[in-house]
Design a protein around this motif. Structure first.
Motif, PDB file in Angstrom:
ATOM      1  N   LYS A   3      73.242  46.641  38.105  1.00 54.40           N
ATOM      2  CA  LYS A   3      74.384  47.272  37.537  1.00 54.40           C
ATOM      3  C   LYS A   3      75.595  46.417  37.034  1.00 54.40           C
ATOM      4  CE  LYS A   3      77.658  51.121  38.840  1.00 54.40           C
ATOM      5  NZ  LYS A   3      78.126  52.069  39.973  1.00 54.40           N
ATOM      6  N   PRO A  11      73.212  43.273  41.436  1.00 53.71           N
ATOM      7  CA  PRO A  11      72.344  44.367  42.166  1.00 53.71           C
ATOM      8  C   PRO A  11      73.318  45.585  42.319  1.00 53.71           C
ATOM      9  CG  PRO A  11      71.619  42.336  42.917  1.00 53.71           C
ATOM     10  CD  PRO A  11      72.853  42.000  41.900  1.00 53.71           C
ATOM     11  N   ASN A  12      72.864  46.636  42.260  1.00 56.31           N
ATOM     12  CA  ASN A  12      73.654  47.923  42.469  1.00 56.31           C
ATOM     13  C   ASN A  12      73.891  48.234  44.111  1.00 56.31           C
ATOM     14  OD1 ASN A  12      71.027  48.860  42.987  1.00 56.31           O
ATOM     15  ND2 ASN A  12      71.274  50.732  41.810  1.00 56.31           N
ATOM     16  N   TYR A  13      73.150  47.457  44.952  1.00 54.36           N
ATOM     17  CA  TYR A  13      73.357  47.756  46.234  1.00 54.36           C
ATOM     18  C   TYR A  13      74.367  46.770  47.091  1.00 54.36           C
ATOM     19  CZ  TYR A  13      70.346  43.658  46.212  1.00 54.36           C
ATOM     20  OH  TYR A  13      69.644  42.336  46.114  1.00 54.36           O
ATOM     21  N   LEU A  14      75.255  46.007  46.262  1.00 52.95           N
ATOM     22  CA  LEU A  14      75.994  45.154  46.993  1.00 52.95           C
ATOM     23  C   LEU A  14      77.318  46.047  47.344  1.00 52.95           C
ATOM     24  CD1 LEU A  14      76.101  42.333  44.464  1.00 52.95           C
ATOM     25  CD2 LEU A  14      75.049  42.392  46.570  1.00 52.95           C
ATOM     26  N   ASN A  15      77.734  45.732  48.663  1.00 54.33           N
ATOM     27  CA  ASN A  15      78.938  46.190  49.112  1.00 54.33           C
ATOM     28  C   ASN A  15      80.168  45.624  48.451  1.00 54.33           C
ATOM     29  OD1 ASN A  15      79.703  43.964  50.622  1.00 54.33           O
ATOM     30  ND2 ASN A  15      78.301  44.686  52.203  1.00 54.33           N
ATOM     31  N   GLN A  18      80.514  41.840  49.325  1.00 51.16           N
ATOM     32  CA  GLN A  18      79.272  40.930  48.598  1.00 51.16           C
ATOM     33  C   GLN A  18      79.728  40.745  47.120  1.00 51.16           C
ATOM     34  OE1 GLN A  18      76.164  43.310  49.773  1.00 51.16           O
ATOM     35  NE2 GLN A  18      75.380  41.831  51.250  1.00 51.16           N
ATOM     36  N   ARG A  19      80.160  41.727  46.181  1.00 47.68           N
ATOM     37  CA  ARG A  19      80.645  41.663  45.077  1.00 47.68           C
ATOM     38  C   ARG A  19      81.868  40.747  44.771  1.00 47.68           C
ATOM     39  NH1 ARG A  19      79.974  47.465  45.045  1.00 47.68           N
ATOM     40  NH2 ARG A  19      82.354  47.886  44.948  1.00 47.68           N
ATOM     41  N   GLU A 195      74.399  41.004  55.192  1.00 43.03           N
ATOM     42  CA  GLU A 195      74.815  42.158  56.205  1.00 43.03           C
ATOM     43  C   GLU A 195      74.014  42.064  57.666  1.00 43.03           C
ATOM     44  OE1 GLU A 195      75.831  45.685  53.515  1.00 43.03           O
ATOM     45  OE2 GLU A 195      73.857  45.366  53.224  1.00 43.03           O
TER      46      GLU A 195
END
Length: 361
Positions: A3, A11-15, A18-19, A195
């Motif tokens: 994303k 990646p779209n799963y990052l919190n 993390q971003r 994580e």
């Protein structure tokens, strides 16, 4: 799936944490290494397609560096020299990721450990009795990716779990002398944006046909009957042999149903068993463990709290030995040392670390 986060392909799963770290490291990468994104191949149907990721350095640029390009410029030459010694470490697959925990560990500790004032920089946080780093051991007293003590126990390692490049190891060890002159070891686990800690592979392995025993047997039952553990009966790992000698260390409480070491506690447990095994074999007088976290990484705190309860840190039952053998810190515990502000080189390094890894005071 990737994303685009306001100009960053990630990646779209990052919190959110993390971003934040990824974007800070990408900003530095774009300014000092390259603006291009790397990519990995992802299977879609019968074909593989490129998934571009700004956190990856293009693989066609890797040949330009002897060490990962995210290594701090002030230590690059020193790390290259270390890599040419007998104590160089093997780069992880993601060493060329801007948020590589392995590379961040080298960036964080190499300047501290190679500094003339390293003893003073470590002493406030080092294990009880720490006197000085033993520069005659390992690489000037330390080693990254300390590999399951293979030099002492052969290819299978001292825990018997070194299979095809896997096995229990420490991100960093520091050899030191205590006040009485004993040779000791400090094992550190370093976390950046992860994580979770590594879980038990046997608990989910397709080769484990007795997974129900993981759920129906607690720590006491498995210590008494280690043959109920797949790692013991099938893989012949030595975890429970060592556990039987040191079960009194795990004297606290545990809320888990079944084996408490099937989840994230597993990595912390194996590190402690590695410490006991090294100590039992007489290679070092004492071996202590610690975890070092990014101050913004809160995802690991519940597992750490569970482990600390298991060894009795929070219920009043912990012996002085268990308190001494395991501790946890954040990066700030090291970065706030007053000597850093008095040294131009260390001050510049601290500012770089804070910028690249989004470390907030």
């Amino acid at each position: 799936m990737v994303k685009k986060w306001s100009g960053y392909r990630l990646p779209n799963y990052l919190n959110q944490f993390q971003r934040t770290v990824y974007c800070a490291a990408i900003d530095w990468k774009r300014e000092h290494i390259c603006e291009e994104a790397g990519f990995c191949l992802q299977k879609k149907g019968s074909e593989y397609v490129r998934q571009y990721n700004d956190a990856l350095i293009p693989d066609n640029m890797w040949w330009q560096w002897k060490v990962p390009p995210m290594i701090y410029e002030g230590i690059r030459e020193g790390v290259e020299q270390m890599q040419q010694s007998d104590y160089g470490y093997t780069f992880h697959n993601y060493a060329y990721h801007v948020a590589s925990s392995q590379t961040a560990c080298v960036n964080f500790f190499f300047p501290l450990l190679m500094h003339d004032a390293a003893d003073d920089l470590l002493r406030p946080l080092a294990p009880e009795g720490f006197d000085h780093i033993d520069r005659t051991m390992l690489y000037h007293g330390f080693q990254f990716e300390y590999g399951a003590v293979k030099e002492y126990a052969g290819r299978e390692g001292i825990l018997g779990d070194c299979w095809h490049g896997t096995g229990t190891d420490a991100d960093l060890v520091v050899a030191y002398r205590d006040a009485e002159g004993h040779s000791c070891l400090w094992m550190l686990e370093f976390k950046l944006t992860e994580e979770r800690f590594t879980k038990c592979g046997a608990a989910s392995s397709a080769y484990n046909k007795t997974k129900h025993l993981c759920r129906s047997n607690g720590m006491a039952e498995l210590t008494a009957r280690p043959d109920r553990c797949h790692y013991h009966s099938y893989c012949h790992f030595r975890y429970w042999d060592i556990m039987q000698r040191h079960a009194d260390f795990f004297q606290g409480t545990c809320d888990a149903d079944g084996c408490p070491f099937s989840g994230g506690i597993n990595q912390l447990w194996r590190n402690q068993l590695l410490a006991f095994a090294i100590e039992d074999a007489g290679y070092f007088h004492r071996v202590d463990c610690a975890v070092v976290l990014h101050p913004g990484n809160t995802k690991l705190l519940p597992v750490l709290a569970d482990y600390e309860r298991l060894i009795g840190h929070h219920d009043g039952t912990a012996s002085s030995a268990s308190r001494r053998r395991f501790s946890r810190f954040t990066y700030l515990d090291f970065l706030h040392h007053p000597l850093i502000g008095c040294d131009a080189g260390l001050s510049a390094w601290r500012q770089w670390m804070q910028q690249v890894y989004a470390i907030r005071s």
